[in-house]
Each structure stands twice: as C-alpha cells, then as structure tokens.
Design a protein around this motif. Sequence first.
Motif, PDB file in Angstrom:
ATOM      1  N   ARG A  15      56.899   0.001  43.478  1.00  0.00           N
ATOM      2  CA  ARG A  15      57.716  -0.223  44.304  1.00  0.00           C
ATOM      3  C   ARG A  15      59.038   0.626  44.602  1.00  0.00           C
ATOM      4  O   ARG A  15      59.742   0.940  45.014  1.00  0.00           O
ATOM      5  N   ARG A  26      65.687  10.921  52.712  1.00  0.00           N
ATOM      6  CA  ARG A  26      66.267   9.833  53.908  1.00  0.00           C
ATOM      7  C   ARG A  26      67.905  10.697  53.878  1.00  0.00           C
ATOM      8  O   ARG A  26      67.997  10.705  54.574  1.00  0.00           O
ATOM      9  N   LYS A  95      67.096  -0.761  63.319  1.00  0.00           N
ATOM     10  CA  LYS A  95      66.024   0.233  63.684  1.00  0.00           C
ATOM     11  C   LYS A  95      64.666  -0.517  63.543  1.00  0.00           C
ATOM     12  O   LYS A  95      63.716  -0.502  63.622  1.00  0.00           O
ATOM     13  N   THR A  97      62.702  -1.638  61.192  1.00  0.00           N
ATOM     14  CA  THR A  97      61.906  -1.426  60.238  1.00  0.00           C
ATOM     15  C   THR A  97      61.535  -1.824  59.433  1.00  0.00           C
ATOM     16  O   THR A  97      60.854  -1.777  57.920  1.00  0.00           O
ATOM     17  N   TYR A 100      58.835  -3.357  57.454  1.00  0.00           N
ATOM     18  CA  TYR A 100      57.454  -2.666  56.392  1.00  0.00           C
ATOM     19  C   TYR A 100      57.209  -3.270  55.439  1.00  0.00           C
ATOM     20  O   TYR A 100      57.054  -2.997  54.619  1.00  0.00           O
ATOM     21  N   ARG A 104      55.572  -7.070  52.487  1.00  0.00           N
ATOM     22  CA  ARG A 104      55.329  -6.189  51.212  1.00  0.00           C
ATOM     23  C   ARG A 104      54.360  -6.619  50.062  1.00  0.00           C
ATOM     24  O   ARG A 104      54.149  -5.833  49.173  1.00  0.00           O
TER      25      ARG A 104
ATOM     26  N   PRO B  82      53.757  -5.463  63.241  1.00  0.00           N
ATOM     27  CA  PRO B  82      54.471  -6.309  64.595  1.00  0.00           C
ATOM     28  C   PRO B  82      54.286  -5.640  65.674  1.00  0.00           C
ATOM     29  O   PRO B  82      53.628  -4.628  65.848  1.00  0.00           O
ATOM     30  N   GLN B  84      57.093  -4.766  67.440  1.00  0.00           N
ATOM     31  CA  GLN B  84      57.783  -3.518  67.856  1.00  0.00           C
ATOM     32  C   GLN B  84      57.448  -2.533  67.287  1.00  0.00           C
ATOM     33  O   GLN B  84      56.252  -2.365  66.281  1.00  0.00           O
ATOM     34  N   THR B  86      58.224   0.515  65.683  1.00  0.00           N
ATOM     35  CA  THR B  86      59.343   0.994  65.423  1.00  0.00           C
ATOM     36  C   THR B  86      58.411   1.682  64.421  1.00  0.00           C
ATOM     37  O   THR B  86      58.233   1.097  63.820  1.00  0.00           O
ATOM     38  N   PHE B  87      59.192   3.245  64.272  1.00  0.00           N
ATOM     39  CA  PHE B  87      58.386   4.302  62.909  1.00  0.00           C
ATOM     40  C   PHE B  87      59.594   4.955  62.031  1.00  0.00           C
ATOM     41  O   PHE B  87      60.453   4.701  62.748  1.00  0.00           O
ATOM     42  N   TYR B  88      59.607   4.880  60.832  1.00  0.00           N
ATOM     43  CA  TYR B  88      60.448   5.977  60.261  1.00  0.00           C
ATOM     44  C   TYR B  88      60.273   7.266  61.109  1.00  0.00           C
ATOM     45  O   TYR B  88      59.206   7.826  61.468  1.00  0.00           O
ATOM     46  N   ASP B  89      61.650   7.966  61.630  1.00  0.00           N
ATOM     47  CA  ASP B  89      61.971   9.134  62.241  1.00  0.00           C
ATOM     48  C   ASP B  89      61.058  10.864  61.346  1.00  0.00           C
ATOM     49  O   ASP B  89      61.044  10.273  59.973  1.00  0.00           O
ATOM     50  N   ARG B  90      60.117  11.342  61.673  1.00  0.00           N
ATOM     51  CA  ARG B  90      59.729  12.848  61.094  1.00  0.00           C
ATOM     52  C   ARG B  90      58.751  12.151  60.265  1.00  0.00           C
ATOM     53  O   ARG B  90      58.170  12.737  59.084  1.00  0.00           O
ATOM     54  N   MET B  91      58.130  11.313  59.978  1.00  0.00           N
ATOM     55  CA  MET B  91      57.174  10.886  59.093  1.00  0.00           C
ATOM     56  C   MET B  91      55.242  11.190  60.048  1.00  0.00           C
ATOM     57  O   MET B  91      55.514  10.804  61.095  1.00  0.00           O
ATOM     58  N   PHE B  96      53.372   7.557  56.610  1.00  0.00           N
ATOM     59  CA  PHE B  96      54.353   6.135  56.400  1.00  0.00           C
ATOM     60  C   PHE B  96      52.592   4.998  56.035  1.00  0.00           C
ATOM     61  O   PHE B  96      53.663   4.629  55.511  1.00  0.00           O
ATOM     62  N   TYR B  99      53.497   5.411  52.465  1.00  0.00           N
ATOM     63  CA  TYR B  99      54.923   5.042  52.324  1.00  0.00           C
ATOM     64  C   TYR B  99      54.733   3.060  52.143  1.00  0.00           C
ATOM     65  O   TYR B  99      54.451   2.665  50.723  1.00  0.00           O
ATOM     66  N   CYS B 100      54.166   2.370  52.835  1.00  0.00           N
ATOM     67  CA  CYS B 100      53.273   1.240  53.072  1.00  0.00           C
ATOM     68  C   CYS B 100      53.014   0.757  51.687  1.00  0.00           C
ATOM     69  O   CYS B 100      52.887  -0.141  51.508  1.00  0.00           O
ATOM     70  N   LEU B 103      55.325   0.800  48.071  1.00  0.00           N
ATOM     71  CA  LEU B 103      55.442  -0.467  48.954  1.00  0.00           C
ATOM     72  C   LEU B 103      54.666  -2.088  48.220  1.00  0.00           C
ATOM     73  O   LEU B 103      55.497  -3.001  48.265  1.00  0.00           O
ATOM     74  N   LYS B 144      49.657   1.331  62.992  1.00  0.00           N
ATOM     75  CA  LYS B 144      50.406  -0.021  62.708  1.00  0.00           C
ATOM     76  C   LYS B 144      49.290  -0.916  61.824  1.00  0.00           C
ATOM     77  O   LYS B 144      49.515  -1.689  61.105  1.00  0.00           O
ATOM     78  N   GLN B 147      48.386   0.363  58.508  1.00  0.00           N
ATOM     79  CA  GLN B 147      49.780  -0.130  57.678  1.00  0.00           C
ATOM     80  C   GLN B 147      48.893  -1.604  57.411  1.00  0.00           C
ATOM     81  O   GLN B 147      49.239  -1.737  55.519  1.00  0.00           O
TER      82      GLN B 147
END
Lengths: 263, 308
Positions: A15, A26, A95, A97, A100, A104, B82, B84, B86-91, B96, B99-100, B103, B144, B147
């Motif tokens: 993690r 980023r 945003k 985000t 997420y 988790r 969720p 909404q 919403t996501f991370y830009d450019r992924m 995505f 990454y989730c 986590l 979504k 994930q």
Amino acid sequence: MKKKGYSYMEGMPNRASAVIEFTVRRILLSRSTVLAILILLIPTFIALYIVYDTPDDAQWLEAFSDFTLLFYLQFFVILYCLIYGSNQVHEEVDKRTITYLTTRGMKRGEILIYKYIGMVISVYLMLSLTIVIMYLVLGLMAPVTEILSSLDVLANVLFITFLGTMVYGAMFVMLGTLIRWPLMVGLLYTFIWEMIGSTFLGNIRQVTVMYYLRSIMYWEVGVGEIITFKEMLSTSFSIFFLLFLTGIFLLIGLISIRRKDLN
Amino acid sequence: MGENIIEVRNVSKFYGSVLGLNEITVDFGKGITGILGPNGAGKSTLIKIIMGQIKPNMGKVTVMGEKVWNNPKVNRMLGYCPEQETFYDRMSGLEFVTYCTRLNGYSRKEAMKMAKEVIATVDLAKDMNRTISGYSKGMKQRIKIAQSLVHDPDILVMDEPLAGTDPVGRIQIMNLMYKLRDQGKHILISSHILHEVERMTENIVLINKGKLLAQGNLHEIRDSMDRFPLTVRVTCEKRKKLASILSGMENVISISYEGGSNVLLVRTGDPNMFYEGFQEIVLKEGIRIVSIDCPDDNLDAIFKYLVD
C-alpha cells in the motif's frame, strides 16, 4: 469469514509503495513540473551573471552559499512545500477521488503519511537537482580540486534543504487536512510570518521554522550572519527541534484526518 | 452474529443544520438488498456511513459485527462502487483498477493480474488500456464496478450502479449482480429508479427525507399496508354481473372497465377482506375467472404511496 488477500500488516508495504509512487509520479510527471524546475534555475542564472561579471576564484562558493540561503531556504523550500504539500489530501477530497483511498482497507493515517513521504521525495528531488546544478555551474570557474574539496558545503546545503522540506512539508500537509483553503492560509503564513517574522521581529523569530534552519546554515555553511542573529542555536538542538516540529505537525494531521468526513 | 450482514442502529447525520439521516435503524441481510428513495432522500449518506467515509453524529453501524469507522478489516470485506464519476486524470482503466488493487495490499504484479481478470468480467478487456476520460458513461460505470470487485469482497455496496448505462449495459450489470449473488456475495444497491431494483430483488429499504419508510420483502411491505388502496385486475366472463355484485362490497372503493375486453379494475381499501369476499362471491355465483392480478403490487406504487 475466510481470510482473503494479505493481512493488514502484510499489505502495508504494498500500500505504501502504491501511494508513494502514485504521489511522486503525479508531482514529477505533471505538466507544470518543467516550469517549476525552470523557476528553480533562476538563482543559478542570477548567480552566474554576478560571478562571471566580476570573476574571482574565491567568489563562487560564497555566491553558492548566499544564494541557497536567500532563494532556496528562505523562499523555494517554503513555496514548493506549500504548493505541493497543502494540495496532497485536499486535492483528493476536492476531486472526490479520496473515496478510492478511504474504502480499501487502509487506515486514514496511512494515507496522510504515504502522501507526505511522496511529496517530500518529489519536492526534494526538484530542489536538490537544481541546487546541484547551481553548484556545478558556479564551480565551472574554479579548479576541479576546489569543487571537490568544497563538496561538504554542498552536502550541508542539501541536508538543510532536506530538513526544511521535511518540516515545511509536514506543516502544509497538516494544513491541507485542517482547513478548506490551505493554499491561501499557507501563503499568508509564508509571507507574513516566516519571511518577515523571521527577519525583522525580535524574539518572535524563534517561533518560526526559518530561525532553526538558518541557525544550522550559520554553523554548518557559514552564511546568515549578515542578519542580526545575536544568539544562534546549536546545530544539534536545531535539528532536534525541527524533527520534533515535523512530528507534531504530522500528529495533528493524523488526528484531523482520522476525525474528518472524507467522501 | 445473526442473519444480518450490516446493522445500522439509530443513526443520524447532520450536515450543518441540515438533517441528512434521522435516527435510522435498519438491518441488511444476505443476498441483494435495494436501497430506494428519491434523489436527496439520504441513500448516499447511509451508504457513506456504512463505508466509513463519513461519521454519524449519533448511532452505530456494524458490518459483520465490526465497527466501520477507520477499520481496515471492514473495508477489506467491502467493495464500493461510488455514485460520483470521478477518476484520476490520464489513467487508463487498467492502471486505475491496478492502483486500487494495490491499495488493498497486493503487489504490483498480483494487482495487475487481478485487474485484468476483473476488467474482463465487466467486459472492458478491449478498452482497458484507453484513458478513462475517453470512456462512455456506461464504460465508466463498469470500470467503477471492476474496482469494487477486484479484491473479491464478500459484500458489495453499489451506489446507483445503473445510472447512465444504456439498456444493454444495464442488462449486463444486472446479470453480473445475479452472478455475484449466486456466488454468495451480499449486495446493497441504491437507486432512485424503482423498477431497476425491483427486477433484481424483493428485499428493499425505502428511505425518504432522511427517514426510513419501510424495509423488508416487497410483498410483505405491501401486505402490511392495510389502508393502502390496491387495484385488482380481474379478467372474467359476465363482467357486468360481477361488477354489480362487487359494488355492494364494503371494502370496494371503485370499479371500472378496462377497454372493450372482459377486464374489471376493482380498487379496494382492504385487500385481504376483498380477496376473502371475492372468492365466496365467485363460487356462489359461478362466475368463471380467467385471470386475476394486481398492477399496484409493485415498487412504484408502494413507493408513491409511502412518499405521498
């Protein structure tokens, strides 16, 4: 309930690497990074102009020390930590985000710490890279032996820059978890308290982070005496105090993020 | 622990002076449960409290007997989709979901493998390397969902999972829900589109203005509402004769004919009494009944009645 995946502790390194790597990528791979690095190179160009305008072998190291204090320690470290630090948690909340991250199997405190580490790594990479460039560019006019023999000055400057990034980073990451407009408040703090307070006010300057960084700079690099420092603190005390402050800032940030609604 | 997967006890949530949830007590059992209510009813607030994203001002929530606030153990049991977008830009989709997954404590290699598998499950394998910003609304919905499934959670919490999907996408998602239910997953689905949920489950929780209106089996809720007027559609021979006899019954509110067919629409204020009396009349008069059904016995009608 059958066990799935890793336990909380087993999964921690994965993690941590995920969030830290994500944060570093980023920051460093964003479109604004090139501009951020170009801005960091401005002192190098100014120093170059001054030093090459009045060539003197002995001047380059002095110029390097003065410029790192004046531009980096007193300005860039704070500004870059403010921009990137205050944004870390705040941007994810803005945003939305953050969802997420918070859903988790990761404690909220982990999010803050990993993001902080990623931010410190990224900002320090930008700062240290340009400091090294300035050292090498200014050193071009001196013999190679002198550049090599003065590496301890560079090492000390890099170390103090790291300390500054660590403590200001923690301060602004904390601010990002506490208030709605961290950048605005951070700017006020930076320009009113740190920059003016640490220079002109009497004993109040001891309540600024800058005072401790300048104390270390004074003893280890030999610059900073031009500003009336009657009592410089010892390097070890200053380092200890800055580490203590970092811990306090992160602790407040942890308490804040733990209690906050994040959605 | 009993049959309840999630227990919500006297939960209230204020947003400043606005009351988001008002002392809600509700249990979520196994299988699929629908959380229903109009926009702004408090569905998402309830879901966010269950997910541990926001803290209730009062009350307690447990998942599998564990408290939810800042409890990674609970988060690992839950998969959350969720509302909404919403996501991370450019992924990309794959980045995505990977990454989730990381986590959740998985290594990069494992996460990548798991992400590819789950993306295939939601039928996005072809597009997984495209950036999410270029996805259609339905594709974003499916990524979504991916994930939320990737770490194989026991409980799935889906906030408006069908929103924005086209009819085909909707069926795909519904089929996926059935498949997951059959695999033993417990699923909470929120929606303001009632017939969507009705097709997936009969277990519902009705919320409006932060209050719990009803919970349980759709038909049981319907039956428990004694005073809720019910329309009964009767297809029969001799409809005029039947209409005339039924009009004399105490619990019949109105009778009308439907089109030119042999269909009677009978509105009753007491369905149970009506059915008892109706049976007797039909047998006594020897009227042949072709079919009998209740167009009102659905979620839309119940919800409209409860909300009004």
